[in-house]
Every structure is written in structure tokens, then in C-alpha cells.
Design an enzyme around this catalytic site. Structure first.
Site, mmCIF file in Angstrom:
data_model
loop_
_atom_site.group_PDB
_atom_site.id
_atom_site.type_symbol
_atom_site.label_atom_id
_atom_site.label_comp_id
_atom_site.label_asym_id
_atom_site.label_seq_id
_atom_site.Cartn_x
_atom_site.Cartn_y
_atom_site.Cartn_z
ATOM 1 N N ASP A 40 -43.462 144.746 -39.542
ATOM 2 C CA ASP A 40 -44.842 144.740 -40.057
ATOM 3 C C ASP A 40 -45.838 144.529 -38.916
ATOM 4 O OD1 ASP A 40 -46.860 145.066 -41.877
ATOM 5 O OD2 ASP A 40 -46.715 143.067 -42.732
ATOM 6 N N HIS A 48 -41.477 142.668 -46.174
ATOM 7 C CA HIS A 48 -41.983 141.429 -45.567
ATOM 8 C C HIS A 48 -41.934 140.237 -46.510
ATOM 9 C CE1 HIS A 48 -45.531 142.977 -47.582
ATOM 10 N NE2 HIS A 48 -45.803 143.852 -46.639
ATOM 11 N N LYS A 66 -44.756 154.454 -50.466
ATOM 12 C CA LYS A 66 -45.189 153.070 -50.344
ATOM 13 C C LYS A 66 -46.110 152.676 -51.490
ATOM 14 C CE LYS A 66 -46.441 149.135 -48.474
ATOM 15 N NZ LYS A 66 -46.205 148.329 -47.308
ATOM 16 N N HIS A 70 -40.422 148.785 -40.981
ATOM 17 C CA HIS A 70 -41.805 148.611 -41.486
ATOM 18 C C HIS A 70 -42.747 148.454 -40.298
ATOM 19 C CE1 HIS A 70 -44.717 146.817 -44.585
ATOM 20 N NE2 HIS A 70 -45.388 146.949 -43.460
ATOM 21 N N HIS A 90 -46.782 149.512 -38.571
ATOM 22 C CA HIS A 90 -48.123 150.119 -38.583
ATOM 23 C C HIS A 90 -48.449 150.581 -37.168
ATOM 24 C CE1 HIS A 90 -49.230 148.439 -42.582
ATOM 25 N NE2 HIS A 90 -48.399 147.473 -42.215
ATOM 26 N N HIS A 100 -45.271 146.630 -51.259
ATOM 27 C CA HIS A 100 -46.018 145.425 -50.869
ATOM 28 C C HIS A 100 -46.033 144.539 -52.111
ATOM 29 C CE1 HIS A 100 -49.120 143.156 -48.519
ATOM 30 N NE2 HIS A 100 -49.272 142.646 -49.730
HETATM 31 O O1 DOR Z 1 -50.991 141.603 -42.508
HETATM 32 C C1 DOR Z 1 -50.950 142.761 -42.878
HETATM 33 N N1 DOR Z 1 -51.502 143.758 -42.162
HETATM 34 N N2 DOR Z 1 -50.331 143.037 -44.031
HETATM 35 C C2 DOR Z 1 -50.373 144.250 -44.575
HETATM 36 O O2 DOR Z 1 -49.831 144.412 -45.645
HETATM 37 C C3 DOR Z 1 -51.128 145.354 -43.921
HETATM 38 C C4 DOR Z 1 -51.272 145.123 -42.497
HETATM 39 C C5 DOR Z 1 -52.286 146.014 -41.820
HETATM 40 O O3 DOR Z 1 -52.276 147.212 -42.071
HETATM 41 O O4 DOR Z 1 -53.089 145.524 -41.030
HETATM 42 ZN ZN ZN Z 2 -47.315 146.248 -43.474
#
Ligand code: DOR
Ligand code: ZN
Length: 341
Positions: A245, A172, A97, A13, A15, A134
Site C-alpha cells: 500500500d 491492508h 478494486k 497492493h 499506488h 478496501h
Molecule cells: O492511506 C491510504 N492512501 N490508503 C488508501 O486507501 C489510499 C492511499 C492513497 O491512494 O493515497
Molecule cells: Zn491502497
């Protein structure tokens, strides 16, 4: 033990964003992980096979050789089962997702009612495509600290009842409720666990003042929940695996009157997890969590090659330059007991 050598791990997971931010953050993940499940919550979200293919190329260019991005489709109310199947067959989509609309960063195009994506879930079940979730309800009447626990009964259990063969990753997890729910469910449900939910409880948000760098979603919970999530991570159960995450937001976007949710833990993710397994006397189970349980759940081969960590203290920098500004990493200014060799 002074050196810990494990099979090369994956991040289930992640970003990475896009553009200059992607270029700044991707190498940090690539130095630790062979593969990562890439979150699709860009602006605009990654909903088409073409957009995902193009994004995958940008990630490959930014991360360099030896890193494989595993792409996910951002589900919307009108998710097209045929497009999902085509992207999956072409090897572009590894998973899809589910963001409940409004649950978190860039989730406003997400799903407003789970019943609307029944045709997509039906098709995913039929073709063996994983659903990443999520797991928080968005009902403003529900206390933010309860939104994950309420999601289990209100959304996840009905989906599992209606689509019993659908493979689902509850991402998460932050609560004892989720740890128990996943543990007690059948083999089609697994969960990822972040470093921050192993290290922090909700006091971290208010330690001597408001602490935006401890803010992510789902928000960190009470100590008893942190301990339950820790126990799940080190339990050796194949249902729990690594998913950072890691979610970068520039310093000024975090330190704001309305600070963004997300903790950028990519620079020292593996060392952060190793510290937890060490504290729990479970270093012998670290490789399963980091390198084996995830690929087995996704039906992918285990990585070749190894990575080593040394029991050697390192100081985490207070900030790291990125995209013309600064990112504050998880553990900024702290000492970690393990260092990537
Ligand atoms: O804390 C988070 N940041 N939780 C999420 O689900 C998305 C993520 C983000 O994209 O910044
Ligand atoms: Zn995330």
C-alpha cells in the site's frame, strides 16, 4: 544468519500515481518486486480497458524492464460486467478494486452501495477474476477506528454469502478482527498486510505531536491489533501476503491542515518487512509471505530468480526528491537492520 536469499517477491497492493510522480517512485518498487497489483485511484480513476492499457505502458516505461504491472479496474456503481470480462480475457485486468465511495484518497467515484455492483460481482465470480477490497465502511456515525471491523459483518460477510466462489483479497488489514475473520474463512478469502501496520500502533500518530507521516487509511490501530496482524503475517498461513500500500503524497500535501492519507514505504519495503520477520523469529516464513502466497492465491506462476537481503544496518534518508518536491519515506531518519544486497 547474515544473508537471506528468497525467490523474487511481488507487491500485491501498490499506488504508483502518474506523470512525474510515477517516474520518481516506480523504480523503487521495480528494484525489489517482479510484479505489483497497481491501484486504479488516479484522477480520473482507471475504469476502462483502454485507460488501463495506456497506464500500463506508462508504468512499464517508468519502471524499466523486469517489472510487470498487474492492472486493476476501479469499480463504480455502473461497472459493466461485459467490459470487466473483456478486459480480463484480454489480459489487461487482473483484478477489480472495490472502494466504498468516500472511504479514502480519490474514492469519491467508488461504490455507494454494494448491491449496485451485484452484476459485476456475479460475472467476476463466473470468470475467476479477483476482487480487491478496501474494507472500511464510510458511515460517519461509525468511529474511524471501528470502520474496518464493522465492514466485515456489514459488507464482506454478505458478499461472501452471495458470491461464495468469488476470490476476495481484503487489503491492508489492520485489526485482530480481520486477521481472525480471514484465518477462519474458506480458501477464497485472503488478505494483504502493509509494513506500517506491522510496525506502528496508533500512538505513532501522536508521538510528541501530530505525525502526518504515520497517517494512512485504514488508520493504524491499538497495539493489540498490531500484534494480531503481526502474528497473522508470520503465521505461515497462505491466506496472508505482502501488499505494501505504498502511497506517495508530496511532503506539503502530508504536512498540511488537512493532510493526505498514505505512507510512501516503497524505498525500503522489503527491508522493513524483513525486520519484522526477524524480530518475530520467523525469517524461515518470509519467502512464503513475500513470494509464494500471493501468486498462488491469484493463480499466477511463482517468479524465477532470487533477491538477497543482508543483515547490515542502513539509515533511511529523511526525504527523497520527487516530482519537483520531496517525499518523506516510511522509517525516515531511522536505522533498519537489513539492507538489500
Ligand atoms: O492511506 C491510504 N492512501 N490508503 C488508501 O486507501 C489510499 C492511499 C492513497 O491512494 O493515497
Ligand atoms: Zn491502497
Amino acid at each position: 544468519m547474515q544473508t537471506l536469499t528468497i525467490r523474487r517477491p511481488d507487491d500485491w497492493h501498490l499506488h504508483l500515481r502518474d506523470g512525474a510522480m510515477l517516474e520518481a517512485v516506480a523504480p523503487w518498487s521495480a528494484r525489489q518486486f517482479a510484479r505489483a497489483i497497481i491501484m486504479p485511484n488516479l484522477v480520473p480513476p482507471v475504469t476502462s480497458v483502454a485507460a488501463a492499457s495506456a497506464y500500463r505502458e506508462r508504468i512499464r516505461a517508468a519502471a524499466g524492464p523486469g517489472f510487470t504491472p498487474l492492472m486493476t479496474c476501479y469499480l463504480t456503481d455502473d461497472a459493466d460486467p461485459d467490459a470487466l470480462e473483456r478486459g480480463h480475457r484480454e489480459g489487461v485486468w487482473v483484478a477489480a478494486k472495490l472502494y466504498p465511495a468516500g472511504a479514502t484518497t480519490n474514492s469519491h467515484s467508488g461504490v455507494t452501495d454494494i448491491r449496485r455492483i451485484a452484476p459485476a460481482l456475479e460475472r467476476m465470480q463466473a470468470i475467476g477474476m479477483v476482487l480487491c477490497v478496501h474494507g472500511e465502511v464510510t458511515d460517519p456515525e461509525i468511529d474511524i477506528f471501528d470502520r474496518e471491523a464493522v465492514f466485515l459483518g456489514r459488507v464482506l460477510a454478505p458478499v461472501m454469502r452471495d458470491f461464495p466462489d468469488l476470490k476476495i483479497v481484503l487489503e491492508h488489514i489492520t485489526t485482530a478482527d480481520s486477521a481472525e475473520f480471514v484465518r477462519d474463512a474458506g480458501p477464497n478469502l485472503a488478505a494483504t498486510i502493509t509494513p506500517q501496520h506491522l510496525h506502528l500502533n496508533r500512538n505513532a500518530l501522536f508521538a510528541g505531536g501530530l505525525r502526518p507521516h504515520a497517517y494512512c487509511l485504514p488508520v493504524v490501530k491499538r497495539e493489540r491489533h498490531r500484534l494480531a496482524v503481526r502474528a497473522a503475517a508470520v503465521s505461515g498461513s497462505p491466506k496472508f501476503f505482502l501488499g505494501t500500500d505504498s502511497a506517495p503524497h508530496l511532503r506539503e500535501a502530508k504536512e498540511s491542515g488537512c493532510g493526505c492519507a498514505g505512507i510512501w514505504n516503497a524505498p525500503h519495503a522489503l527491508e522493513s518487512y524483513a525486520t519484522v520477520f526477524d524480530e518475530e523469529g520467523a525469517l524461515d516464513r518470509f519467502e512464503g509471505f513475500a513470494s509464494e502466497h500471493g501468486p498462488r492465491f491469484y493463480g499466477l506462476p511463482l517468479n524465477e530468480g532470487t533477491i538477497s537481503l543482508e543483515r547490515k544496518p542502513q539509515k533511511v534518508p529523511g526525504e527523497i526528491a520527487a516530482a519537483g518536491s520531496m517525499l518523506v519515506p516510511f522509517h525516515a531518519g531511522e536505522e533498519l537492520g537489513w539492507t538489500l544486497a
